[in-house]
Enzyme design. Structure first.
Site, PDB file in Angstrom:
ATOM      1  N   GLY A   1       4.018  -2.215   6.631  1.00 35.60           N
ATOM      2  CA  GLY A   1       3.315  -3.392   6.151  1.00 35.60           C
ATOM      3  C   GLY A   1       4.119  -4.615   6.508  1.00 35.60           C
TER       4      GLY A   1
ATOM      5  CD  GLN B   1       8.750   1.725  -3.408  1.00 31.77           C
ATOM      6  OE1 GLN B   1       9.652   1.962  -4.215  1.00 31.77           O
ATOM      7  NE2 GLN B   1       8.728   0.622  -2.675  1.00 31.77           N
TER       8      GLN B   1
ATOM      9  CG  HIS C   1      10.606  -5.113  -6.045  1.00 36.18           C
ATOM     10  ND1 HIS C   1      11.371  -5.953  -6.831  1.00 36.18           N
ATOM     11  CD2 HIS C   1       9.434  -4.930  -6.717  1.00 36.18           C
ATOM     12  CE1 HIS C   1      10.687  -6.286  -7.922  1.00 36.18           C
ATOM     13  NE2 HIS C   1       9.518  -5.664  -7.883  1.00 36.18           N
TER      14      HIS C   1
END
Length: 341
Positions: free
Chosen positions: A28, A88, A110
Site C-alpha cells: 500500500g 495484521q 505503527h
C-alpha cells in the site's frame, strides 16, 4: 522534559541494513514508498503479498521479486509488516509467526498491534518500529528529490543486541536520516499518533473545515468562496507553520488576521473542545478505541462505509472537485497515482 536527541545519516551505520535480507509485507502507501527507497539505497528487498491480491501486479510492475507471504518471511532477516492495522494480527498468526525463526527482526511502522497486545511475538525475535511521520507516497516523493521524511524508531524486544542500530539503519535507507530520526516507545508512538489523527490533523481539521464551510454556505455565501477561505488556504498556512511554527504563520499574515486568530480562535476551540480531546485520549489509553475500531472492521464496516459515503457526498467535496479541475496549479506533479502506487 528530556533532552531532544535527533539522529542523522552521519550518526548511523548506513551499511548495516544492507547486510540483511528484507521482506516488506504489503504494497500500500507505506509498502510502496519504503520498498522503493530501500531498493534505491542498495538493500536486498522482496515483497510479500497474496498472489491474488490487488497489489501483486503493482509490485511486479515496479520490478520487485514478489513472493507469497510465507516464503518472504522464510527468506528474510527483517520482516516489515505494512498491511492495515485491522488485519495484521490475523495475517501474523497464520502466515508469519509459524515461519519466523530466532533472531529475526519483526518490524512495524505503527505500534498499534504490539501496544494493544493483538500481536504477541515470541521472546526469541527482535521487535522494532520505524515509523515515518508522513504518508508512504510522501516518503517516496521526498526521497526522490534527495530529502526525507522525519521518522520515529522504537525497540520492544532486543534479543540480538543491535535492534536499535538495525532500526536506525533501516530508517536511514528510506531517507529519514536526511531529515531527522527520534527514538520513542511503542506505547508513546501509538497513543500520540492516534490522538493526533483523531483530535487534530485528520478528525479535528476535517471537522473544523466542514463546520466553517457549512456556516458560510448556510449564511448565503457562495460555496466557491467558502471553499477557498476555509479549505484551500489551509495548505498555504500549514506550510508556514511546518517550516517555522505558529510564529512564522503569524508573522506572514495581516495584523487583522493575527488579532482575529488570537482573540477568536480560543472561542472556537475552547473548554468544550479541550474536554472532548481529553475523552478521546482516555479512549485511546484504555484501549476502547482500538477495540471499537477492530470490531467495526471485523463486522462488515457498516458504520465506516456509511460515514465514507456521507463525507464523499458532502458539498465541500463536490465544490472542491469542480474548482481543482479548473485550476492549473492542481493538475501537474501529483504525488499519488492510484493505478500505480
Amino acid at each position: 522534559m528530556s533532552k531532544l536527541e535527533i539522529y542523522l545519516d552521519k550518526d548511523i551505520d548506513k551499511n548495516l541494513i544492507k547486510t540483511k535480507k528484507i521482506a516488506v509485507i504489503g504494497f500500500g502507501s507505506q509498502g510502496y514508498g519504503q520498498s522503493l527507497n530501500l531498493r534505491d539505497s542498495g538493500c536486498d528487498v522482496v515483497i510479500g503479498l497474496r498472489s491474488d491480491g490487488n497489489s501483486y501486479k503493482k509490485a511486479k510492475d515496479y520490478g520487485f521479486n514478489v513472493l507469497e507471504i510465507e516464503e518472504a518471511v522464510k527468506y528474510a532477516d527483517v520482516v516489515q509488516l505494512l498491511i492495515p492495522d485491522e488485519i495484521q494480527a490475523g495475517v501474523y498468526e497464520k502466515r508469519i509467526r509459524p515461519y519466523m525463526h530466532a533472531g529475526q527482526y519483526l518490524m512495524f511502522s505503527h505500534g498499534f498491534n504490539i501496544h494493544y497486545k493483538k500481536i504477541q511475538p515470541s521472546k526469541d525475535i527482535n521487535v522494532i518500529m520505524v515509523a515515518p511521520k508522513g504518508p508512504g507516497h510522501t516518503v517516496r516523493s521526498e526521497y526522490e528529490i534527495n530529502r526525507g521524511v522525519p521518522c520515529l524508531i522504537a525497540v520492544y524486544q532486543d534479543v540480538s543486541g543491535d535492534a536499535k542500530e538495525v532500526a536506525l539503519s533501516y530508517a536511514s535507507a528510506i531517507g529519514a536520516g536526511r531529515a531527522g530520526i527520534l527514538e520513542t516507545t511503542f506505547k508513546e508512538e501509538t497513543e500520540t499518533d492516534l490522538f493526533g489523527e483523531q483530535a487534530v490533523i485528520c478528525g479535528g481539521v476535517s471537522a473544523l473545515i466542514k463546520a466553517g464551510f457549512e456556516t458560510l454556505v448556510d449564511a448565503g455565501y457562495s460555496p466557491y468562496m467558502a471553499y477557498f477561505e476555509v479549505l484551500h488556504e489551509m495548505k498555504l498556512l500549514v506550510d508556514l507553520i511546518n517550516q517555522g511554527g505558529l510564529a512564522d504563520m503569524r508573522y506572514s499574515i495581516s495584523n487583522t488576521a493575527e488579532y482575529g486568530d488570537m482573540t477568536r480562535g480560543p472561542k472556537v476551540i475552547g473548554k468544550e473542545a479541550r474536554a472532548a480531546m481529553k475523552n478521546l485520549l482516555k479512549d485511546i489509553q484504555d484501549g476502547s478505541f482500538a477495540d471499537e475500531f477492530l470490531n467495526e472492521m471485523n463486522t462488515g464496516c457498516k458504520k465506516f462505509n456509511e460515514l465514507r459515503r456521507q463525507n464523499a457526498n458532502h458539498l465541500i467535496e463536490k465544490t472542491g472537485q469542480e474548482i481543482r479541475s479548473a485550476f492549473l496549479w492542481n493538475n501537474d506533479g501529483k504525488i499519488i497515482d492510484r493505478s500505480r502506487n
